[in-house]
Motif scaffolding. Structure first.
Motif, mmCIF file in Angstrom:
data_model
loop_
_atom_site.group_PDB
_atom_site.id
_atom_site.type_symbol
_atom_site.label_atom_id
_atom_site.label_comp_id
_atom_site.label_asym_id
_atom_site.label_seq_id
_atom_site.Cartn_x
_atom_site.Cartn_y
_atom_site.Cartn_z
ATOM 1 N N VAL A 137 89.491 -60.358 22.063
ATOM 2 C CA VAL A 137 90.279 -59.771 23.149
ATOM 3 C C VAL A 137 89.463 -58.720 23.887
ATOM 4 N N ARG A 138 88.699 -57.919 23.161
ATOM 5 C CA ARG A 138 87.861 -56.913 23.812
ATOM 6 C C ARG A 138 86.802 -57.574 24.696
ATOM 7 N N GLN A 197 97.834 -55.084 26.939
ATOM 8 C CA GLN A 197 96.555 -54.429 27.173
ATOM 9 C C GLN A 197 95.913 -53.941 25.880
ATOM 10 N N ASP A 198 96.730 -53.562 24.924
ATOM 11 C CA ASP A 198 96.194 -53.094 23.649
ATOM 12 C C ASP A 198 95.583 -54.276 22.894
ATOM 13 N N PRO A 199 94.305 -54.196 22.495
ATOM 14 C CA PRO A 199 93.644 -55.329 21.831
ATOM 15 C C PRO A 199 94.339 -55.776 20.547
ATOM 16 N N ARG A 200 94.842 -54.848 19.774
ATOM 17 C CA ARG A 200 95.513 -55.222 18.521
ATOM 18 C C ARG A 200 96.812 -55.947 18.818
ATOM 19 N N GLU A 201 97.583 -55.469 19.777
ATOM 20 C CA GLU A 201 98.831 -56.139 20.122
ATOM 21 C C GLU A 201 98.573 -57.523 20.705
ATOM 22 N N ALA A 202 97.543 -57.643 21.537
ATOM 23 C CA ALA A 202 97.206 -58.944 22.118
ATOM 24 C C ALA A 202 96.746 -59.922 21.040
ATOM 25 N N THR A 203 95.972 -59.430 20.082
ATOM 26 C CA THR A 203 95.510 -60.275 18.976
ATOM 27 C C THR A 203 96.681 -60.763 18.144
ATOM 28 N N GLU A 204 97.690 -59.921 17.975
ATOM 29 C CA GLU A 204 98.879 -60.314 17.212
ATOM 30 C C GLU A 204 99.652 -61.410 17.947
ATOM 31 N N VAL A 205 99.723 -61.339 19.272
ATOM 32 C CA VAL A 205 100.376 -62.399 20.050
ATOM 33 C C VAL A 205 99.663 -63.727 19.819
ATOM 34 N N LEU A 206 98.343 -63.704 19.832
ATOM 35 C CA LEU A 206 97.564 -64.923 19.621
ATOM 36 C C LEU A 206 97.710 -65.428 18.186
ATOM 37 N N ARG A 207 97.752 -64.509 17.219
ATOM 38 C CA ARG A 207 97.928 -64.918 15.822
ATOM 39 C C ARG A 207 99.247 -65.667 15.639
ATOM 40 N N LEU A 208 100.320 -65.145 16.202
ATOM 41 C CA LEU A 208 101.625 -65.785 16.056
ATOM 42 C C LEU A 208 101.644 -67.166 16.707
ATOM 43 N N GLU A 209 100.941 -67.323 17.825
ATOM 44 C CA GLU A 209 100.885 -68.623 18.476
ATOM 45 C C GLU A 209 100.087 -69.613 17.632
ATOM 46 N N ASP A 257 93.342 -59.862 8.717
ATOM 47 C CA ASP A 257 92.142 -60.697 8.823
ATOM 48 C C ASP A 257 91.771 -61.027 10.268
ATOM 49 N N PHE A 258 92.664 -60.758 11.198
ATOM 50 C CA PHE A 258 92.432 -61.103 12.593
ATOM 51 C C PHE A 258 91.779 -59.926 13.316
ATOM 52 N N ARG A 259 90.594 -60.168 13.894
ATOM 53 C CA ARG A 259 89.807 -59.127 14.545
ATOM 54 C C ARG A 259 90.130 -59.050 16.041
ATOM 55 N N THR A 260 89.853 -57.899 16.623
ATOM 56 C CA THR A 260 90.159 -57.679 18.042
ATOM 57 C C THR A 260 88.961 -57.956 18.954
ATOM 58 N N GLY A 261 87.823 -58.380 18.390
ATOM 59 C CA GLY A 261 86.616 -58.561 19.186
ATOM 60 C C GLY A 261 86.777 -59.547 20.330
#
Length: 270
Positions: free
Chosen positions: A184-185, A247-259, A178-182
């Protein structure tokens, strides 16, 4: 002398009235233009920012109730902030707005800021996109929204509220899909436009809906959007510099999701 003073006063009132009519018409036009996905209205004035703060506090009080906040010391950041958090209720923006000491611009769904709501939304700093379940509708460009967000985030010391989840997660499942990468991009694009002092301010909101508060169920507007709220807790995390994210938007979004998940548990314990 008295006649001249009276005449000048009437002239000033008339000019003020004409200016008010002009500005009202201006924001009505901007509200209509905002229905084009990704269109970015002008930055709100001081009165627009104050209006947003007052509206957030009033709406949160009417629709949610008392709000407890932890982590207020984390809100200060000498740079540009993308504010984000969990998205489970229509009034999330007002609760976060009431918890923060400053106003922000906000991405919204076009159908939420249409009709009579369009002009006040444009005036207070909103911009819109046509979405359905987190995806741009047919004929709309997702990149246009990212570009609009990047333009805001490239402005020094700007504040933007953008939820990473594509739509309301009523049950707070925090599903990674459900978490989008927009967001981070948009941050990466803003960096390319020249402002390197960017960070994400993670937040989380927990709504209190326990059986012990059932008597408050009758309190006028606290159930205006379906869920019955008896207050909320907000946890604000430390700003996360974009340079520290993958740098990868999906990986960065996952870091934010966990926080955000971590902060949700903090808010739940308050």
């Amino acid at each position: 002398m008295q006649y001249v003073t009276h005449h000048l006063l009437l002239t000033a009132v008339a000019l003020a009235g004409l200016f008010a009519v002009y500005r009202f018409g201006f924001w009505v036009r901007e509200g209509g233009r905002m229905q084009k996905g990704g269109y970015l209205p002008p930055a709100p004035s001081l009165f627009g920012r104050i209006g947003l703060k007052v509206a957030c506090r009033l709406i949160a009080w009417l629709g949610v109730g008392p709000i407890k906040v932890t982590g207020r010391e984390n809100v200060k950041y000498d740079g540009t902030l993308l504010v984000t958090g969990n998205h489970q209720f229509e009034l999330d923006f007002s609760v976060i707005g009431a918890a923060l000491p400053y106003s922000f611009r906000q991405l919204a769904s076009a159908n939420e800021v249409s009709g009579l709501r369009a002009a006040p939304a444009a005036w207070s700093g909103h911009f819109a996109v046509h979405v359905e379940k987190g995806h741009a509708q047919k004929g709309e460009s997702g990149s246009a929204v990212v570009d609009a967000c990047a333009k805001i985030l490239s402005q020094p010391h700007s504040r933007l509220l953008m939820f990473l989840q594509g739509y309301l997660d009523r049950e707070c499942k925090f599903d990674p899909k459900d978490f989008r990468t927009g967001a981070v991009r948009a941050l990466h694009e803003a960096q390319a436009l020249g402002d390197g002092n960017l960070a994400v301010l993670p937040t989380a909101v927990y709504y209190k809906r326990t059986a012990a508060h059932r008597i408050l169920d009758k309190l006028f507007t606290r159930h205006m959007f379906g869920p019955h709220n008896y207050g909320a807790s907000v946890a604000i995390g430390k700003p996360i510099p974009v340079s520290s994210l993958p740098q990868d938007p999906r990986e960065a979004t996952e870091v934010l999701r966990l926080e955000i998940v971590r902060l949700y548990n903090v808010a739940k314990a308050l």
